[in-house]
Design a protein around this motif. Structure first.
Motif, PDB file in Angstrom:
ATOM      1  N   SER A   2     -14.546  20.367  -0.536  1.00 34.92           N
ATOM      2  CA  SER A   2     -13.856  21.484   0.082  1.00 34.92           C
ATOM      3  C   SER A   2     -12.378  21.478  -0.296  1.00 34.92           C
ATOM      4  O   SER A   2     -11.745  20.427  -0.334  1.00 34.92           O
ATOM      5  CB  SER A   2     -13.997  21.398   1.605  1.00 34.92           C
ATOM      6  OG  SER A   2     -13.361  22.483   2.232  1.00 34.92           O
ATOM      7  N   GLU A   3     -11.844  22.649  -0.566  1.00 37.62           N
ATOM      8  CA  GLU A   3     -10.429  22.767  -0.933  1.00 37.62           C
ATOM      9  C   GLU A   3      -9.867  24.007  -0.242  1.00 37.62           C
ATOM     10  O   GLU A   3      -9.866  25.105  -0.798  1.00 37.62           O
ATOM     11  CB  GLU A   3     -10.285  22.850  -2.460  1.00 37.62           C
ATOM     12  CG  GLU A   3      -8.862  22.995  -2.954  1.00 37.62           C
ATOM     13  CD  GLU A   3      -7.889  22.058  -2.257  1.00 37.62           C
ATOM     14  OE1 GLU A   3      -7.181  22.529  -1.362  1.00 37.62           O
ATOM     15  OE2 GLU A   3      -7.848  20.874  -2.593  1.00 37.62           O
ATOM     16  N   ASN A   4      -9.418  23.819   0.983  1.00 42.75           N
ATOM     17  CA  ASN A   4      -8.977  24.948   1.785  1.00 42.75           C
ATOM     18  C   ASN A   4      -7.709  25.596   1.247  1.00 42.75           C
ATOM     19  O   ASN A   4      -7.505  26.809   1.411  1.00 42.75           O
ATOM     20  CB  ASN A   4      -8.776  24.519   3.232  1.00 42.75           C
ATOM     21  CG  ASN A   4     -10.096  24.177   3.912  1.00 42.75           C
ATOM     22  OD1 ASN A   4     -11.153  24.596   3.471  1.00 42.75           O
ATOM     23  ND2 ASN A   4     -10.026  23.403   4.980  1.00 42.75           N
ATOM     24  N   SER A   7      -8.779  28.006  -1.352  1.00 43.26           N
ATOM     25  CA  SER A   7      -9.418  29.143  -0.688  1.00 43.26           C
ATOM     26  C   SER A   7      -8.368  30.100  -0.135  1.00 43.26           C
ATOM     27  O   SER A   7      -8.459  31.324  -0.311  1.00 43.26           O
ATOM     28  CB  SER A   7     -10.325  28.640   0.439  1.00 43.26           C
ATOM     29  OG  SER A   7     -10.810  29.716   1.208  1.00 43.26           O
ATOM     30  N   ASP A   8      -7.351  29.556   0.528  1.00 45.16           N
ATOM     31  CA  ASP A   8      -6.300  30.391   1.099  1.00 45.16           C
ATOM     32  C   ASP A   8      -5.504  31.103   0.011  1.00 45.16           C
ATOM     33  O   ASP A   8      -5.114  32.261   0.175  1.00 45.16           O
ATOM     34  CB  ASP A   8      -5.366  29.541   1.959  1.00 45.16           C
ATOM     35  CG  ASP A   8      -5.960  29.234   3.329  1.00 45.16           C
ATOM     36  OD1 ASP A   8      -7.087  29.694   3.607  1.00 45.16           O
ATOM     37  OD2 ASP A   8      -5.295  28.530   4.113  1.00 45.16           O
ATOM     38  N   GLN A  36      -7.248  33.186   7.030  1.00 45.22           N
ATOM     39  CA  GLN A  36      -7.172  32.043   6.146  1.00 45.22           C
ATOM     40  C   GLN A  36      -7.600  30.790   6.902  1.00 45.22           C
ATOM     41  O   GLN A  36      -7.605  30.742   8.125  1.00 45.22           O
ATOM     42  CB  GLN A  36      -5.747  31.872   5.621  1.00 45.22           C
ATOM     43  CG  GLN A  36      -5.277  33.004   4.726  1.00 45.22           C
ATOM     44  CD  GLN A  36      -3.911  32.738   4.133  1.00 45.22           C
ATOM     45  OE1 GLN A  36      -3.305  31.697   4.363  1.00 45.22           O
ATOM     46  NE2 GLN A  36      -3.411  33.682   3.360  1.00 45.22           N
ATOM     47  N   GLU A  37      -7.950  29.752   6.153  1.00 46.78           N
ATOM     48  CA  GLU A  37      -8.378  28.499   6.762  1.00 46.78           C
ATOM     49  C   GLU A  37      -7.266  27.894   7.628  1.00 46.78           C
ATOM     50  O   GLU A  37      -7.539  27.322   8.685  1.00 46.78           O
ATOM     51  CB  GLU A  37      -8.799  27.502   5.684  1.00 46.78           C
ATOM     52  CG  GLU A  37     -10.104  27.841   5.000  1.00 46.78           C
ATOM     53  CD  GLU A  37     -11.302  27.556   5.880  1.00 46.78           C
ATOM     54  OE1 GLU A  37     -11.138  26.857   6.910  1.00 46.78           O
ATOM     55  OE2 GLU A  37     -12.391  28.025   5.553  1.00 46.78           O
ATOM     56  N   SER A  38      -6.032  28.012   7.184  1.00 43.37           N
ATOM     57  CA  SER A  38      -4.922  27.472   7.970  1.00 43.37           C
ATOM     58  C   SER A  38      -4.841  28.150   9.334  1.00 43.37           C
ATOM     59  O   SER A  38      -4.604  27.492  10.359  1.00 43.37           O
ATOM     60  CB  SER A  38      -3.603  27.646   7.207  1.00 43.37           C
ATOM     61  OG  SER A  38      -3.432  29.004   6.804  1.00 43.37           O
ATOM     62  N   ASP A  86     -14.541  36.051  11.410  1.00 48.79           N
ATOM     63  CA  ASP A  86     -14.928  34.895  10.596  1.00 48.79           C
ATOM     64  C   ASP A  86     -16.251  34.301  11.055  1.00 48.79           C
ATOM     65  O   ASP A  86     -16.375  33.100  11.303  1.00 48.79           O
ATOM     66  CB  ASP A  86     -13.819  33.838  10.617  1.00 48.79           C
ATOM     67  CG  ASP A  86     -12.532  34.360  10.009  1.00 48.79           C
ATOM     68  OD1 ASP A  86     -12.527  34.633   8.798  1.00 48.79           O
ATOM     69  OD2 ASP A  86     -11.546  34.549  10.748  1.00 48.79           O
ATOM     70  N   SER A 145     -16.576  22.724  11.961  1.00 44.05           N
ATOM     71  CA  SER A 145     -15.345  22.949  12.708  1.00 44.05           C
ATOM     72  C   SER A 145     -14.910  21.646  13.359  1.00 44.05           C
ATOM     73  O   SER A 145     -15.589  20.628  13.282  1.00 44.05           O
ATOM     74  CB  SER A 145     -15.562  24.023  13.782  1.00 44.05           C
ATOM     75  OG  SER A 145     -16.324  23.486  14.855  1.00 44.05           O
TER      76      SER A 145
END
Length: 204
Positions: A2-4, A7-8, A36-38, A86, A145
């Motif tokens: 995973s690379e958030n 992605s963002d 966004q993931e953040s 989401d 999560s």
């Protein structure tokens, strides 16, 4: 893996509405991408999630995350689980996997690249594929999560399972929502689901 941050960055370029619109165009409108993931990370614990004018840094994300009080986290969990943003249904995820598998979601070269990345997925090997034979090709992706008050919002795994002996291909989506128990217990539940499905179509 995973690379958030990546992605963002991509979401910032194309915009979340365009992603959700693309899902709708593919016939999987029950998949929404809004934040966004953040932002998701901070909303989950109930602290300010507006991006700083100078952009996010890992240090600032961690600082804000660590300011969440227990009462904030409890209230934020309830809000998160009732928020329509989401979200996706297992049925919609199966429909998307079907479009990908049929080559209807992306170009041929992009489909091959995406499925290749999913086959090489290094996370979640104890989930749906946890009790499957090692030789089985399972192109999958997980979603998880954080946990608040012993409750984990989501623990998911979805993928394309190629059965042995030319018995075909299965599309699988398993979502655990509002789950209690340790990560090991949750993953064991998903592994049992994967094995039941495999045995049904291979040995049944």
């Amino acid at each position: 893996e995973s690379e958030n941050a990546t992605s963002d960055a991509l979401l910032r370029v194309v915009g979340a509405p365009a992603v959700t619109a693309r899902m709708a165009a593919l016939g999987v409108g029950a998949i929404r991408v809004d934040r966004q993931e953040s932002e998701l990370l901070l909303d989950f614990v109930g602290v300010p999630s507006t991006e700083p004018a100078e952009g996010w840094t890992l240090a600032e994300l961690r600082r804000r995350y660590d300011t969440a009080t227990p009462s904030q986290r409890t209230a934020a969990l309830a809000a998160f689980l009732s928020d329509p943003r989401d979200t996706a249904t297992p049925e919609a995820m199966l429909a998307l996997l079907g479009k990908i598998h049929a080559g209807e979601a992306l170009s041929a070269i992009s489909t091959k690249r995406l499925v290749g990345h999913m086959s090489a997925c290094k996370t979640g090997n104890r989930r749906l594929r946890g009790e499957l034979p090692e030789s089985i090709d399972f192109a999958h992706r997980t979603g998880t999560s954080d946990t608040t008050d012993g409750i984990t919002g989501v623990t998911n795994d979805v993928g394309i399972l190629r059965l042995p002996e030319r018995k075909g291909t299965l599309l699988i989506a398993a979502f655990l929502r509002r789950a209690r128990g340790s990560m090991a217990e949750r993953e064991a539940a998903l592994a049992a689901i994967g094995r039941l499905i495999f045995d049904r179509y291979v040995n049944g």
